[in-house]
Design an enzyme around this catalytic site. Structure first.
Site, PDB file in Angstrom:
ATOM      1  N   GLY A 107       0.761  -1.346  -0.055  1.00 24.87           N
ATOM      2  CA  GLY A 107      -0.017   0.099   0.036  1.00 24.87           C
ATOM      3  C   GLY A 107       0.589   1.144  -0.084  1.00 24.87           C
ATOM      4  O   GLY A 107       1.270   1.809   0.987  1.00 24.87           O
ATOM      5  N   GLY A 108       1.010   1.945  -1.110  1.00 22.74           N
ATOM      6  CA  GLY A 108       1.595   3.307  -1.296  1.00 22.74           C
ATOM      7  C   GLY A 108       3.225   3.208  -1.188  1.00 22.74           C
ATOM      8  O   GLY A 108       3.818   4.261  -1.154  1.00 22.74           O
ATOM      9  N   SER A 110       5.189   1.456  -3.419  1.00 21.13           N
ATOM     10  CA  SER A 110       5.861   0.940  -4.632  1.00 21.13           C
ATOM     11  C   SER A 110       6.027  -0.551  -4.644  1.00 21.13           C
ATOM     12  O   SER A 110       7.112  -0.867  -5.258  1.00 21.13           O
ATOM     13  CB  SER A 110       6.911   1.778  -5.053  1.00 21.13           C
ATOM     14  OG  SER A 110       6.366   3.088  -5.429  1.00 21.13           O
ATOM     15  N   SER A 111       5.650  -1.358  -3.926  1.00 22.86           N
ATOM     16  CA  SER A 111       5.645  -2.738  -4.075  1.00 22.86           C
ATOM     17  C   SER A 111       5.771  -3.186  -5.710  1.00 22.86           C
ATOM     18  O   SER A 111       6.376  -3.971  -6.113  1.00 22.86           O
ATOM     19  CB  SER A 111       4.702  -3.425  -3.334  1.00 22.86           C
ATOM     20  OG  SER A 111       3.217  -3.416  -3.767  1.00 22.86           O
ATOM     21  N   SER A 112       4.636  -2.582  -6.275  1.00 19.31           N
ATOM     22  CA  SER A 112       4.608  -3.189  -7.887  1.00 19.31           C
ATOM     23  C   SER A 112       5.871  -2.674  -8.587  1.00 19.31           C
ATOM     24  O   SER A 112       6.602  -3.471  -9.393  1.00 19.31           O
ATOM     25  CB  SER A 112       3.296  -2.475  -8.489  1.00 19.31           C
ATOM     26  OG  SER A 112       3.402  -1.033  -8.443  1.00 19.31           O
ATOM     27  N   GLU A 144       3.280  -1.368 -16.437  1.00 19.06           N
ATOM     28  CA  GLU A 144       2.186  -0.728 -15.927  1.00 19.06           C
ATOM     29  C   GLU A 144       1.216  -0.367 -16.759  1.00 19.06           C
ATOM     30  O   GLU A 144      -0.045  -0.726 -16.598  1.00 19.06           O
ATOM     31  CB  GLU A 144       2.577   0.344 -14.827  1.00 19.06           C
ATOM     32  CG  GLU A 144       3.344   0.126 -13.829  1.00 19.06           C
ATOM     33  CD  GLU A 144       2.602  -0.570 -12.591  1.00 19.06           C
ATOM     34  OE1 GLU A 144       1.404  -0.660 -12.471  1.00 19.06           O
ATOM     35  OE2 GLU A 144       3.260  -0.817 -11.665  1.00 19.06           O
ATOM     36  N   ASP A 156       7.702   6.029  -9.430  1.00 22.43           N
ATOM     37  CA  ASP A 156       7.876   4.826  -8.452  1.00 22.43           C
ATOM     38  C   ASP A 156       9.121   3.862  -9.150  1.00 22.43           C
ATOM     39  O   ASP A 156       9.837   3.507  -8.295  1.00 22.43           O
ATOM     40  CB  ASP A 156       6.605   4.111  -8.484  1.00 22.43           C
ATOM     41  CG  ASP A 156       5.473   4.709  -7.715  1.00 22.43           C
ATOM     42  OD1 ASP A 156       5.982   5.806  -7.150  1.00 22.43           O
ATOM     43  OD2 ASP A 156       4.269   4.251  -7.727  1.00 22.43           O
ATOM     44  N   TYR A 205      -7.319   6.366  -9.842  1.00 22.91           N
ATOM     45  CA  TYR A 205      -6.227   6.872 -10.393  1.00 22.91           C
ATOM     46  C   TYR A 205      -6.125   7.314 -11.814  1.00 22.91           C
ATOM     47  O   TYR A 205      -5.814   8.451 -12.140  1.00 22.91           O
ATOM     48  CB  TYR A 205      -5.068   5.891 -10.114  1.00 22.91           C
ATOM     49  CG  TYR A 205      -3.508   6.236 -10.542  1.00 22.91           C
ATOM     50  CD1 TYR A 205      -2.801   6.725  -9.512  1.00 22.91           C
ATOM     51  CD2 TYR A 205      -3.075   6.098 -11.849  1.00 22.91           C
ATOM     52  CE1 TYR A 205      -1.562   7.285  -9.815  1.00 22.91           C
ATOM     53  CE2 TYR A 205      -1.894   6.598 -12.234  1.00 22.91           C
ATOM     54  CZ  TYR A 205      -1.267   6.938 -11.068  1.00 22.91           C
ATOM     55  OH  TYR A 205       0.491   7.277 -11.338  1.00 22.91           O
TER      56      TYR A 205
END
Length: 343
Positions: A107-108, A110-112, A144, A156, A205
């Site tokens: 959550g927030g 930048s794990s992706s 992405e 990110d 988003y």
């Protein structure tokens, strides 16, 4: 504990990791050519890869315990598109086994992006790809856009690929020029996960991005980066006026933050949160509650949501040596859903 060899029967042929990031100032400006000030966090994700000699990818996540099988040419579901997008854009034409491990929350932080950067680094090692760290970040952004469905900016992936934990990284997201900036003297960073999950592709988003693109079009500029006078956005209809006001004012806050001491930097963070909550409408009531609790602490200079919003983490600038005590006090008042991450 499962390892690559116990899961797949052979050792990995390549392995790489990448850090998550927290953004101190400059939220929702990177897809309008703006300025951002992220830093890397100690938490990292690791991706191990190996050829499997088949026509499908086998992807396993240690954190979820889930294994996904994706035939070549398909993008898959769940977390699969993040890896498969990296595979396809890198020209992979054979089945790969992949194991994901690490501790970057979802959550927030930048794990992706960390997952994409780690995967691309592992692919670079496995196939000898000629990708520098900026190329690698830009390919992550492409993943992405084309495979995940989130029209993110470049912050990110640039932060995950290039930032460190000792400094902030000022990025001009239009030119991609960047330089390290010291943290304000006498301060340290505290990150707390609100426990509120989010899904960017299912949230507002992409709608926000469309709104600021339309605002720029109506103002006759390439991007809102080119607007420096806040009065100019007052000619826009709502909600474009509010969305543009956030982007223009947020860019100014980043540039001001480069010369700010800890007290002023904290005030800029507080103003950033108010702008994200009110003008950009990307916060969440539980996130606002957590930010308010942090801002009320005497040892906190400032606090704000961080990341794309709609849940996720918050970041605070805290008097040096006080982060752990602040986190303990705030989490006790907020409830058990919150988790201290940094330091």
């Amino acid at each position: 504990m499962n390892t690559f060899e116990t899961l797949f029967g052979t050792p990995p042929q390549a392995s790489a990791s990448a850090a998550g990031r927290v953004n101190l100032l400059g939220e929702h400006t990177d897809y309008q050519g703006g300025f951002v000030l992220p830093t890397a966090i100690p938490q990292r994700l690791t991706v191990e890869l190996g050829r499997n000699g088949t026509q499908e990818h086998v992807l396993h996540s240690l954190s979820s315990g889930q294994t996904l099988r994706v035939p070549l040419g398909e993008k898959g579901e769940g977390f699969a598109p993040y890896l498969v997008g990296c595979f396809q854009l890198s020209g992979v034409q054979e089945g790969l086994n992949a194991l994901i491990s690490g501790n970057v929350p979802s959550g927030g932080l930048s794990s992706s992006a960390a997952l994409e950067v780690a995967t691309l680094r592992a692919l670079r090692g496995l196939y000898g790809l000629e990708l520098n760290d900026v190329d690698l970040a830009l390919r992550g952004v492409q993943v992405e856009h084309e495979f995940v469905g989130v029209k993110c900016g470049v912050m990110d992936q640039m932060a995950s690929s290039l930032a460190d934990t000792q400094t902030m990284l000022l990025i001009d997201t239009r030119s991609l020029e960047r330089r390290s900036v010291p943290f304000p003297a006498g301060a340290e960073v505290l990150v707390i996960d609100s426990g509120v999950p989010r899904r960017l592709a299912e949230s507002g988003y992409n709608q926000r991005r469309a709104e600021v693109e339309e605002a720029a079009r109506q103002l006759g500029v390439k991007e809102l980066r080119d607007v420096t006078d806040l009065a100019a956005v007052e000619t826009l209809p709502e909600p474009l006026r509010a969305r543009a006001r956030h982007v223009v004012s947020e860019n100014a806050r980043v540039l001001r933050g480069l010369q700010a001491d800890a007290a002023e930097f904290g005030q800029l963070m507080n103003a950033s949160h108010a702008s994200l909550r009110d003008d950009y409408a990307v916060s969440h009531p539980k996130v606002d509650e957590l930010v308010n609790l942090l801002q009320a602490q005497p040892s906190v200079y400032g606090a704000r949501m961080t990341g794309a919003g709609f849940g996720g983490a918050v970041v605070a600038l805290v008097r040096v040596g006080q982060a752990a005590a602040v986190a303990q006090a705030v989490i006790a008042e907020f409830g058990n859903d919150a988790v201290q991450l940094v330091p």
